[in-house]
Write an enzyme that holds these catalytic residues in place. Structure first.
Site, PDB file in Angstrom:
ATOM      1  N   ILE A  55      63.301 103.293  55.291  1.00 44.03           N
ATOM      2  CA  ILE A  55      64.139 104.221  54.523  1.00 44.03           C
ATOM      3  C   ILE A  55      65.161 103.452  53.680  1.00 44.03           C
ATOM      4  O   ILE A  55      65.544 103.887  52.598  1.00 44.03           O
ATOM      5  CB  ILE A  55      64.894 105.175  55.484  1.00 44.03           C
ATOM      6  CG1 ILE A  55      63.906 105.862  56.452  1.00 44.03           C
ATOM      7  CG2 ILE A  55      65.702 106.205  54.720  1.00 44.03           C
ATOM      8  CD1 ILE A  55      62.818 106.669  55.786  1.00 44.03           C
ATOM      9  N   THR A  76      71.452 102.895  66.434  1.00 46.26           N
ATOM     10  CA  THR A  76      72.867 103.057  66.801  1.00 46.26           C
ATOM     11  C   THR A  76      73.773 103.192  65.580  1.00 46.26           C
ATOM     12  O   THR A  76      74.957 103.486  65.713  1.00 46.26           O
ATOM     13  CB  THR A  76      73.353 101.861  67.660  1.00 46.26           C
ATOM     14  OG1 THR A  76      73.012 100.651  66.976  1.00 46.26           O
ATOM     15  CG2 THR A  76      72.693 101.861  69.027  1.00 46.26           C
ATOM     16  N   GLY A  77      73.242 102.976  64.362  1.00 46.86           N
ATOM     17  CA  GLY A  77      74.048 103.150  63.148  1.00 46.86           C
ATOM     18  C   GLY A  77      74.206 104.625  62.819  1.00 46.86           C
ATOM     19  O   GLY A  77      73.549 105.487  63.416  1.00 46.86           O
ATOM     20  N   TYR A 113      60.990 117.108  47.405  1.00 46.04           N
ATOM     21  CA  TYR A 113      61.523 118.355  47.978  1.00 46.04           C
ATOM     22  C   TYR A 113      61.297 119.502  46.996  1.00 46.04           C
ATOM     23  O   TYR A 113      60.913 120.603  47.385  1.00 46.04           O
ATOM     24  CB  TYR A 113      63.019 118.241  48.289  1.00 46.04           C
ATOM     25  CG  TYR A 113      63.433 117.011  49.069  1.00 46.04           C
ATOM     26  CD1 TYR A 113      62.516 116.301  49.835  1.00 46.04           C
ATOM     27  CD2 TYR A 113      64.743 116.557  49.039  1.00 46.04           C
ATOM     28  CE1 TYR A 113      62.902 115.172  50.548  1.00 46.04           C
ATOM     29  CE2 TYR A 113      65.138 115.429  49.749  1.00 46.04           C
ATOM     30  CZ  TYR A 113      64.216 114.736  50.493  1.00 46.04           C
ATOM     31  OH  TYR A 113      64.612 113.627  51.173  1.00 46.04           O
ATOM     32  N   GLU A 159      67.636 101.568  51.322  1.00 42.81           N
ATOM     33  CA  GLU A 159      67.681 101.372  49.877  1.00 42.81           C
ATOM     34  C   GLU A 159      68.416 100.070  49.595  1.00 42.81           C
ATOM     35  O   GLU A 159      69.363  99.731  50.290  1.00 42.81           O
ATOM     36  CB  GLU A 159      68.447 102.554  49.257  1.00 42.81           C
ATOM     37  CG  GLU A 159      68.565 102.498  47.759  1.00 42.81           C
ATOM     38  CD  GLU A 159      69.301 103.719  47.183  1.00 42.81           C
ATOM     39  OE1 GLU A 159      69.604 104.657  47.954  1.00 42.81           O
ATOM     40  OE2 GLU A 159      69.550 103.712  45.969  1.00 42.81           O
ATOM     41  N   HIS A 194      65.967 104.697  39.433  1.00 42.48           N
ATOM     42  CA  HIS A 194      65.003 103.894  40.194  1.00 42.48           C
ATOM     43  C   HIS A 194      64.743 102.566  39.503  1.00 42.48           C
ATOM     44  O   HIS A 194      64.729 102.481  38.279  1.00 42.48           O
ATOM     45  CB  HIS A 194      63.662 104.623  40.299  1.00 42.48           C
ATOM     46  CG  HIS A 194      63.641 105.649  41.382  1.00 42.48           C
ATOM     47  ND1 HIS A 194      62.654 106.592  41.470  1.00 42.48           N
ATOM     48  CD2 HIS A 194      64.471 105.879  42.423  1.00 42.48           C
ATOM     49  CE1 HIS A 194      62.888 107.363  42.523  1.00 42.48           C
ATOM     50  NE2 HIS A 194      63.980 106.958  43.113  1.00 42.48           N
ATOM     51  N   GLU A 221      56.439 108.824  37.902  1.00 42.49           N
ATOM     52  CA  GLU A 221      57.546 108.755  36.947  1.00 42.49           C
ATOM     53  C   GLU A 221      57.313 107.592  36.001  1.00 42.49           C
ATOM     54  O   GLU A 221      56.389 106.792  36.201  1.00 42.49           O
ATOM     55  CB  GLU A 221      58.884 108.627  37.678  1.00 42.49           C
ATOM     56  CG  GLU A 221      59.004 107.376  38.512  1.00 42.49           C
ATOM     57  CD  GLU A 221      60.238 107.359  39.414  1.00 42.49           C
ATOM     58  OE1 GLU A 221      60.682 108.418  39.873  1.00 42.49           O
ATOM     59  OE2 GLU A 221      60.754 106.257  39.670  1.00 42.49           O
TER      60      GLU A 221
END
Lengths: 382, 289
Positions: free
Chosen positions: B96, B17-18, B159, B98, B247, B209
């Site tokens: 997901i 619902t967010g 991506y 963060e 990061h 990385e």
């Protein structure tokens, strides 16, 4: 977030870890008064967030009012590795026979906390860890149960701490873990933990780093945070809320996502240029944020050209294009050439919006970086 | 075939619902993901994008037979949301969010080790099996179906590399964004194990990385345990020591480990060609197939 030594000591002392008597001073007079009250000898210690303060002249041991005045005068106001010293801790000089190290941190590889003890305290413990890992006893803690007292004792005995003080050191370690746990610590360290001739243990230094992501539930500690005297541009980036690192080159770099921005830096280097900065606008940036990013990079006098590398997932190409337009349209003449590469979510819409009179557009990451390196070279030649 | 998710995966969205939860539920549905339920405390009985919402993940899993969860819950509550998913239990939790406190993730990680479930993330773009299902925020249109597996610590770098692969006609079996946080569920080795066991993944791309030693450990794993060829990319070659590059993990300690060089050397020593650019990674994949 890193606490100052005096703040960490306050936290440790409140929890029952023995610390030397001390007072904070912001003027020379305050420092001398405090030293007199504590009783000589005392140490006068610069309160800045950098390591190696002693070697840089930020810590002085003094025996009299005169020496205290001289030392406080020298340290207050000094520039210590780029940080302005505006306060000193005046602290009882502990007469010790031995120096230990105790610490708690998160072991990323194991995904759980680890408590550490070493009899090689008073030195750079990272060097000890690299040269002689066995000199540090380690005990992993199950985060569901916390540290059992036996684990603290085990670490202390494994490290070979003298049995006269072993129980006290184990007690300090136990408390340190509990603090680390309760305060959302990233690292908590005492180095050195001094042992006196009377077999007392005293925390002569105190390090406490708090997990920034957990500050929302540590309001008391969050209040202790203050603006660190960083590079002006880095301070500005903090205000805007960007992940930004200033570098020494002349190609300004703006992108979304840490991995992609790092890759853009690497490609600038690969194609013979030098990156001026790392700037990550983060995910889902709106037009204003994009404009702020351009403003940041233009305010770095070293920058000769700027490359925008956006691969939208959560970030939208049309928002980015609007931000670039609005930032550039306010100039009569664009200060430095701007090269833009837009891909991913709504990038086609973005390309239609983008004012191509003001920027150079490239379709691929490689082409955009090469164009930026060439543009920067041209500016240098002019 | 694929790993972790396919068209059969039945997904519950925690935090549906967010704003983010709703938007990406719509995106996932549009992509073809089988989103069967949402879970938000106090919102049971509502609907979002035609998907029924339950108060608990337990209820959602029971009523709608969900076997995977995607977490779009704000950081302060996301650790608890992960626990709830693992307890419900679902087979896969993709987080997901963060900015979850590290100590919360440490406790979640401990719970995870007691279960047979997989966790991907946190702070990650998610998992996608092109043409079948995506769990997360990845832009579906750049992916294409094929036999290259991909695992990456960074979303946008994923991506970029996928774009280079797709451009060459190199489709993907599954792409897994494992996330850039200090404590994550599935790590490089976990993802590589899955790809090694998947007969339809013929080559793997691993994007790492600077910071930590996960890439070095993964390189050893590849050398010792993998027949499927792997190509690599390491971001952060130009990063200065001691500075954090976005990061949490992306910082070079200065002690010689965790640098781009040490990671590239470790990969190359274990037979993994490492591209200097994302385009070169695609070259390597072409050669490996």
């Amino acid at each position: 977030m890193k606490l100052h030594e005096y703040q960490a000591k306050e936290v440790f002392a409140d929890a029952g870890i023995p610390t030397p008597s001390s007072a904070l001073a912001t003027t020379v007079d305050e420092a001398v008064d405090a030293a007199g009250e504590i009783g000589y000898p005392v140490a006068i210690k610069a309160q800045v967030q950098v390591g190696g303060r002693g070697k840089a002249g930020g810590i002085k041991l003094v025996e009299s009012d005169e020496e205290a005045r001289e030392a406080a005068d020298a340290i207050l106001g000094m520039d210590l590795k780029g940080y302005h010293v505006d306060r000193v801790l005046v602290e009882e000089a502990v007469d010790f026979t031995n120096e230990l190290y105790v610490g708690v941190t998160m072991d990323r590889g194991e995904g759980e906390p680890v408590a550490m003890v070493s009899t090689r305290g008073g030195v750079n413990i990272e060097e000890v860890a690299a040269e002689d890992p066995d000199a540090i006893a380690r005990e992993h803690i199950d985060p569901a149960f916390g540290m059992h007292p036996f684990q603290a004792r085990k670490a202390v005995y494994d490290a070979g701490v003298d049995r006269e003080v072993a129980n006290d050191v184990a007690g300090v370690l136990q408390t340190l873990y509990e603090l680390w746990d309760e305060k959302d610590g990233a690292d908590a360290e005492i180095n050195p933990l001094m042992v006196t001739a009377d077999d007392e243990v005293i925390a002569a230094d105190a390090v406490m780093n708090i997990d920034d992501d957990a500050l929302f539930r540590q309001p008391d500690l969050a209040e202790m945070e203050e603006e660190a005297a960083e590079d002006d541009l880095e301070a500005k980036a903090n205000e805007y809320g960007f992940d930004y690192v200033r570098l020494s080159g002349n190609v300004g770099i703006i992108g979304n996502g840490a991995g992609l921005v790092m890759t853009t830096l690497d490609l600038v280097d690969y194609y013979g240029g030098e990156p001026a900065n790392f700037l990550d606008i983060g995910g889902g940036a709106q037009a204003e944020r994009v404009a702020n990013a351009l403003d940041m990079v233009f305010s770095d006098g070293n920058v000769d050209a700027v490359v925008f590398n956006i691969f939208g997932g959560i970030t939208r190409g049309d928002e980015v294009a609007n931000g670039i337009n609005s930032a550039l349209e306010q100039f009569e003449e664009i200060p430095k050439p701007v090269i833009v590469r837009l891909a991913g979510t709504r990038s086609e819409e973005g390309m239609e919006i983008l004012n191509t009179d003001l920027v150079q557009v490239e379709e691929t990451l490689e082409a955009a970086v090469q164009a930026a390196v060439a543009a920067a070279d041209e500016e240098v030649e002019e | 075939m694929s790993v972790l998710v396919d068209s059969e995966t039945r997904v519950v969205v925690q935090g549906i619902t967010g704003g983010e939860g709703k938007f990406h539920t719509e995106q996932m549905l549009e992509y073809g993901t089988n989103v069967v339920a949402g879970a938000v405390p106090g919102r049971g009985g509502q609907e979002v994008a035609g998907v029924p919402v339950y108060d608990t993940v337990h209820e959602a899993a029971r009523e709608e037979d969900a076997d995977a969860s995607v977490v779009f819950v704000p950081p302060a509550f996301a650790g608890d949301a992960c626990f709830e998913a693992l307890d419900s239990p679902v087979d896969l939790v993709v987080t997901i969010t963060e900015g979850i406190p590290t100590q919360d993730m440490s406790r979640v990680y401990r719970k995870l080790r007691e279960t047979d479930a997989h966790m991907v993330g946190p702070n990650c773009p998610g998992v996608i099996t092109p043409g079948e299902s995506k769990l997360g925020i990845l832009p579906g249109n750049i992916f294409s179906s094929g036999n290259v597996g991909l695992v990456s610590r960074s979303g946008t770098l994923t991506y970029q590399v996928v774009d280079n692969l797709t451009d060459r006609g190199l489709g993907q079996s599954t792409a897994i964004g494992i996330g850039g946080d200090p404590i994550i569920g599935t790590d490089f080795i976990g993802a590589l194990e899955l790809f090694e066991a998947d007969p339809d993944t013929h080559a793997v791309v691993m994007c790492g990385e600077i910071g930590g030693e996960d890439e070095e450990e993964a390189a050893r794993f590849i050398g010792e345990h993998m027949d499927t060829p792997v190509a690599g990319f390491i971001a952060g070659r130009t990063a200065p020591p001691g500075k954090r590059m976005g990061h949490a993990g992306a910082i070079v300690s200065g002690s010689g480990t965790g640098t781009a060089d040490s990671k590239i050397t470790a990969l190359e020593n274990n037979g993994v060609p490492v591209g200097d650019t994302p385009e070169e990674v695609a070259d390597h994949v072409e050669d490996l197939l």
